[in-house]
Design an enzyme around this catalytic site. Structure first.
Site, PDB file in Angstrom:
ATOM      1  N   ASN A  11      39.357  41.424  46.321  1.00 15.99           N
ATOM      2  CA  ASN A  11      38.145  42.202  46.065  1.00 15.99           C
ATOM      3  C   ASN A  11      37.039  41.210  45.724  1.00 15.99           C
ATOM      4  O   ASN A  11      37.048  40.611  44.658  1.00 15.99           O
ATOM      5  CB  ASN A  11      38.414  43.155  44.894  1.00 15.99           C
ATOM      6  N   LYS A  13      33.968  41.809  45.176  1.00 15.19           N
ATOM      7  CA  LYS A  13      32.959  42.393  44.278  1.00 15.19           C
ATOM      8  C   LYS A  13      31.546  42.052  44.776  1.00 15.19           C
ATOM      9  O   LYS A  13      31.340  41.969  45.987  1.00 15.19           O
ATOM     10  CB  LYS A  13      33.212  41.927  42.836  1.00 15.19           C
ATOM     11  N   HIS A  97      37.605  51.790  41.403  1.00 12.39           N
ATOM     12  CA  HIS A  97      37.727  50.567  40.595  1.00 12.39           C
ATOM     13  C   HIS A  97      37.118  50.812  39.207  1.00 12.39           C
ATOM     14  O   HIS A  97      36.119  51.529  39.087  1.00 12.39           O
ATOM     15  CB  HIS A  97      37.013  49.414  41.299  1.00 12.39           C
ATOM     16  N   GLU A  99      35.250  49.101  37.448  1.00 10.35           N
ATOM     17  CA  GLU A  99      33.817  48.764  37.348  1.00 10.35           C
ATOM     18  C   GLU A  99      32.963  49.913  37.862  1.00 10.35           C
ATOM     19  O   GLU A  99      31.876  50.181  37.350  1.00 10.35           O
ATOM     20  CB  GLU A  99      33.546  47.451  38.105  1.00 10.35           C
ATOM     21  N   GLU A 169      45.268  48.301  37.407  1.00  7.52           N
ATOM     22  CA  GLU A 169      44.464  47.218  36.851  1.00  7.52           C
ATOM     23  C   GLU A 169      44.116  47.542  35.397  1.00  7.52           C
ATOM     24  O   GLU A 169      43.168  48.308  35.148  1.00  7.52           O
ATOM     25  CB  GLU A 169      43.171  47.046  37.648  1.00  7.52           C
ATOM     26  N   GLY A 175      39.205  39.885  34.858  1.00  6.56           N
ATOM     27  CA  GLY A 175      38.223  38.816  34.666  1.00  6.56           C
ATOM     28  C   GLY A 175      38.274  38.173  33.297  1.00  6.56           C
ATOM     29  O   GLY A 175      37.353  37.459  32.900  1.00  6.56           O
ATOM     30  N   SER A 215      43.377  39.235  36.588  1.00  4.59           N
ATOM     31  CA  SER A 215      43.611  37.796  36.392  1.00  4.59           C
ATOM     32  C   SER A 215      44.841  37.267  37.132  1.00  4.59           C
ATOM     33  O   SER A 215      45.563  36.409  36.626  1.00  4.59           O
ATOM     34  CB  SER A 215      43.699  37.474  34.896  1.00  4.59           C
TER      35      SER A 215
HETATM   36  P1  13P Z   1      40.185  39.403  38.411  1.00  3.23           P
HETATM   37  O1  13P Z   1      41.286  38.964  39.342  1.00  3.23           O
HETATM   38  O2  13P Z   1      38.959  38.556  38.513  1.00  3.23           O
HETATM   39  O3  13P Z   1      40.677  39.599  37.023  1.00  3.23           O
HETATM   40  O4  13P Z   1      39.710  40.851  38.932  1.00  3.23           O
HETATM   41  C1  13P Z   1      40.641  41.838  39.148  1.00  3.23           C
HETATM   42  C2  13P Z   1      39.974  42.946  39.853  1.00  3.23           C
HETATM   43  O5  13P Z   1      39.154  43.653  39.280  1.00  3.23           O
HETATM   44  C3  13P Z   1      40.306  43.161  41.264  1.00  3.23           C
HETATM   45  O6  13P Z   1      39.837  44.380  41.717  1.00  3.23           O
END
Ligand code: 13P
Length: 253
Positions: A11, A13, A97, A99, A169, A175, A215
């Site tokens: 992803n 983003k 997601h 976010e 997740e 992150g 992560s």
């Molecule tokens: P990270 O791998 O940067 O922690 O992000 C995970 C994520 O949100 C994938 O959709």
């Protein structure tokens, strides 16, 4: 129990201009374009989808989008339909997601509408769920996930679709460099698979791929993939660099 082919999904983003996305895709095709041991998906921003599709072409890498709107067309300024994604070459779409839920007001209901539209248009949904740190600390992880899963999949004729992908997740692991322990992740994945079995039957439970996200890196993929109910990963930060992402994919080669 049938074998589930692992999926490693990236992803991207809101990172990469069109040119940067093209460069990353080219490098990834060179490194991992012929991998058959796992499925691979990358989800660039909308503006790079078509160009990235030209690069990944018939390689082993599939194209995904990060979001869309469920209506087929209409006066919805700023939105993109499932058919538009399909026309750029997308096979997958990430839905719900954290976010998008936290920053853009997505709810279990809107996620449910998006899942229905994705299936209708032949897109493979990567349906994201996960608890916050507060919810985990309060002992509510399983009730939160139960609600997200059941409301997201409400009234969907899942038996006619075999392509569901779920991504667990935990929000506190995104992150942050904090990964759930493999035991924590396995416990949740097992819980989710049991929920699928109890509500939709063993066949769907056994065929649904449940990815872990938060992560994930080349240094922890092996341990995660050692767990029986973890079928791959949804990778954020470590998917932005083709070499880093390939190092995760390389675990399967
Ligand atoms: P990270 O791998 O940067 O922690 O992000 C995970 C994520 O949100 C994938 O959709």
């Amino acid at each position: 129990m049938q074998a589930r082919k692992p999926l490693i999904a990236g992803n991207w983003k809101m990172f990469k201009t069109q040119q940067e996305a093209v460069e990353t895709a080219k490098r990834l095709v060179a490194l991992a374009g012929k991998v058959t041991e796992c499925d691979i998906m990358i989800a660039p921003p909308f503006t790079a989808l078509s160009r990235v599709h030209e690069i990944i072409g018939p390689s082993a890498i599939g194209l995904g989008a990060q979001n869309f709107f469920w209506e087929p067309e209409g006066p919805f300024t700023g939105e993109i339909s499932a058919a538009m994604l399909v026309s750029t070459g997308c096979r997958y779409v990430i839905i719900g997601h954290s976010e998008r839920r936290q920053l853009f007001g997505e709810t279990d209901q809107t996620v449910n509408q998006k899942l229905a539209a994705a299936f209708k248009n032949g897109l493979i949904p990567v349906f994201c769920i996960g608890e916050s740190e507060t919810e985990r600390d309060a002992g509510n992880t399983f009730s939160v996930l139960d609600k997200q899963l059941k409301m997201g999949l409400k009234k969907l004729p899942l038996k006619t679709y075999s392509s569901l992908v779920i991504a667990y997740e935990p929000i506190w692991a995104i992150g942050t460099g904090k990964t759930a322990t493999t035991d924590q992740a396995q416990q949740v994945h097992h819980f989710l698979r049991s929920l699928l079995a109890d509500n939709w039957g063993n066949s769907l439970a056994n065929s649904t791929r449940i990815l872990y996200g938060g992560s994930v890196k080349s240094t922890n993929i092996k341990e995660l993939m050692g767990m029986p109910d973890i079928d791959g990963a949804l990778v954020g930060g470590a998917s932005l660099d083709a070499d880093d992402f390939n190092a995760i994919i390389h675990f399967f080669k």
